[in-house]
Write a protein that holds these residues in place. Structure first.
Motif, PDB file in Angstrom:
ATOM      1  N   PRO A  60       0.963  -1.554  -0.128  1.00  0.00           N
ATOM      2  CA  PRO A  60      -0.018  -0.324   0.277  1.00  0.00           C
ATOM      3  C   PRO A  60       0.648   1.237  -0.547  1.00  0.00           C
ATOM      4  O   PRO A  60       2.125   1.090   0.473  1.00  0.00           O
ATOM      5  N   MET A  61       0.536   2.552  -0.533  1.00  0.00           N
ATOM      6  CA  MET A  61       0.948   3.583  -0.792  1.00  0.00           C
ATOM      7  C   MET A  61       1.357   4.101   1.081  1.00  0.00           C
ATOM      8  O   MET A  61       3.060   4.798   0.565  1.00  0.00           O
ATOM      9  N   PHE A  62       0.632   4.436   1.983  1.00  0.00           N
ATOM     10  CA  PHE A  62       0.797   4.778   2.970  1.00  0.00           C
ATOM     11  C   PHE A  62       2.300   4.519   3.433  1.00  0.00           C
ATOM     12  O   PHE A  62       2.859   5.370   4.322  1.00  0.00           O
ATOM     13  N   LYS A  63       2.239   2.865   2.664  1.00  0.00           N
ATOM     14  CA  LYS A  63       4.106   2.576   3.839  1.00  0.00           C
ATOM     15  C   LYS A  63       5.371   3.642   3.434  1.00  0.00           C
ATOM     16  O   LYS A  63       6.236   3.384   4.217  1.00  0.00           O
ATOM     17  N   PHE A  64       5.092   4.352   1.858  1.00  0.00           N
ATOM     18  CA  PHE A  64       6.426   5.111   2.184  1.00  0.00           C
ATOM     19  C   PHE A  64       6.271   6.559   2.935  1.00  0.00           C
ATOM     20  O   PHE A  64       7.649   7.137   3.008  1.00  0.00           O
TER      21      PHE A  64
END
Length: 183
Positions: A60-64
């Motif tokens: 998921p993009m939030f991991k960045f």
């Protein structure tokens, strides 16, 4: 506003997957040069570029945007929002929660006059609910347009392709929540 080294996060997840720079670039449909610039903080990726990289890494993009230690504070004060990604065409995304460690993501989006959030509709795994704080806006869901006005809200089921378009001369502000976090 907290500084997050997105380039280092991209590189960390690429190396965890044991992808070469060229392999991840091909999977994310970008040049190896651009990916290298992102990893070395020589270029700020757009939201769509980050979405493509996250999809290629199958995360998921939030991991960045996660920090090593979850925020101690439960309150986010006005003006201290974390900006998510770089503003493409003036569209600004801000995180309204202290961090991305929970099970829901709460964000604010500013869409300038006569602009769109993406070149094509995109879907994500999470369910989304959005509320129009100000302005009039079109949301396209699976190629069908819906006009929303100030005070209106919309539920966007998981997997629904969508994008926002502001055809007006006034900025639109949208508040939205996604669960699970997928930005």
């Amino acid at each position: 506003m907290e500084d997050i080294n997105i380039g280092a996060k991209v590189q960390e997840y690429r190396q965890m997957r044991q992808y070469s720079l060229r392999e991840l670039a091909a999977r994310a449909e970008m040049t190896p040069s651009m990916l290298s610039q992102i990893e070395n903080n020589g270029a700020n990726p757009s939201i769509n570029t980050l979405k493509n990289i996250a999809a290629a890494l199958n995360i998921p993009m939030f991991k960045f945007f996660q920090t090593e230690k979850a925020s101690e504070s439960l309150i986010v004060r006005k003006g201290n929002y974390m900006q998510l990604g770089s503003a493409k065409d003036g569209v600004i995304y801000e995180l309204l929660t202290p961090d991305l460690s929970g099970t829901i993501e709460f964000c604010r989006m500013e869409i300038p006059p006569r602009s769109v959030t993406a070149s094509a509709e995109k879907a994500h795994i999470g369910e989304e609910v959005a509320y129009v704080v100000s302005g009039n806006i079109l949301i396209y869901m699976n190629d069908k347009p819906f006009q929303l006005c100030e005070g209106d809200s919309v539920k966007i089921p998981a997997g629904t392709r969508h994008l926002w378009e502001n055809k007006e001369e006034k900025e639109a502000v949208i508040i939205f929540a996604i669960t699970p976090p997928s930005f």
